[in-house]
Design an enzyme around this catalytic site. Structure first.
Site, short mmCIF file in Angstrom:
data_model
loop_
_atom_site.label_atom_id
_atom_site.label_comp_id
_atom_site.label_asym_id
_atom_site.label_seq_id
_atom_site.Cartn_x
_atom_site.Cartn_y
_atom_site.Cartn_z
CB ALA A 42 -0.90 0.00 1.23
N GLY A 47 -0.75 -5.25 0.92
CA GLY A 47 -1.96 -5.21 0.11
C GLY A 47 -1.78 -5.88 -1.24
CD GLU A 80 -4.07 -7.61 2.98
OE1 GLU A 80 -4.73 -7.84 3.99
OE2 GLU A 80 -3.64 -6.48 2.68
CD GLU A 135 0.27 -5.97 5.86
OE1 GLU A 135 -0.38 -5.89 4.81
OE2 GLU A 135 0.98 -6.96 6.14
#
Length: 259
Positions: free
Chosen positions: A68, A114, A117, A137
């Protein structure tokens, strides 16, 4: 499409939509605008009869999606963070996960946070030999927020998922293959062609049956108590379709079905 995407390259060829994240200067990192645009693309492709499958990848050979865009949510409140997670999950990740057409992730480099994901939300993952994957994260004092804590254990098991999440360390493509995070590992040159060959096999099967199979498999994972009932219903419904009649006729006549 009426307007050219800002953050993606989009090409439709031979029944396949090629969606390529196009932010090379940011290693294809996700932000709210990127996710919003991807959601819009998926909405259009879902109802496009010329599209039977999707290959999702990142531009260049360094990154699929390297995570991200950290700067964007550096000053978010908890309420803003929850909305970010909610919209990202519901409008993109869950949309990919439940998409009625096969979606293949071609992981051509870093797939972190992300980005991993995003890949895990796809139906099938193929990786280049140079690919690296991880959920880092916890190094930022947060946890995955786009479904990573739920989908990673489904793919690799609870123990390995917690190891990856709690250490935040990356794994290489061969480890990802061994643990079931990816389906195949191939050379960079063969990554997209391998995805194309896999989709060509899928395209020879019933599109309606494939959509039903995706829905039923997802139901069994998300609501196990309903999975068997959903399968029985979908199995029965298939008998009323033209695809079933064509498939059985082709089998009995010893020819390939024309779905």
């Amino acid at each position: 499409m009426k307007e050219a995407p800002l953050y993606f390259l989009l090409e439709i060829k031979n029944k396949t939509a090629y969606i390529t994240v196009n932010r090379p200067d940011k290693l294809n990192a996700l932000n709210t605008l990127v996710l919003k645009e991807l959601a819009e693309i998926l909405t259009r492709l879902k109802v496009d009869d010329d599209v039977r499958g999707i290959i999702l990848t990142g531009v260049g050979d360094k990154a699929f999606v390297a995570g991200a865009d950290i700067k964007e949510f550096q000053k978010f409140s908890s309420a803003e963070a929850r909305q970010l997670s909610k919209s990202g999950q519901e409008e993109v990740m869950d949309e990919l996960y439940t998409f009625p057409k096969p979606v293949l992730a071609a992981i051509n480099g870093f797939a972190l946070g992300g980005g991993l994901e995003l890949a895990m939300a796809c139906h099938i993952r193929l990786a280049s030999e140079q690919a690296k994957m991880g959920l880092p994260e916890v190094s930022l004092g947060i946890i995955p927020g786009y479904g990573g804590t739920q989908r990673l254990p489904q793919l690799v098991g609870r123990g390995k998922a917690l190891e990856m999440i709690m250490t935040g360390e990356m794994i290489d493509a061969q480890d990802a293959l061994q643990w079931g995070l990816v389906n195949q590992v191939v050379s960079s040159e063969e990554l997209i062609p391998t995805c194309e060959r896999l989709l060509e096999k899928i395209y020879q099967r019933s599109q309606k049956a494939i959509a039903a199979a995706i829905r039923v498999v997802n139901m069994g994972l998300m609501q196990p108590e309903k999975g068997y009932e959903e399968e029985m219903d979908a199995f029965a419904d298939a008998f009323d379709t033209m695809d079933f009649k064509e498939g059985v006729a082709a089998f009995l006549e010893k020819r390939k079905p024309n779905f």
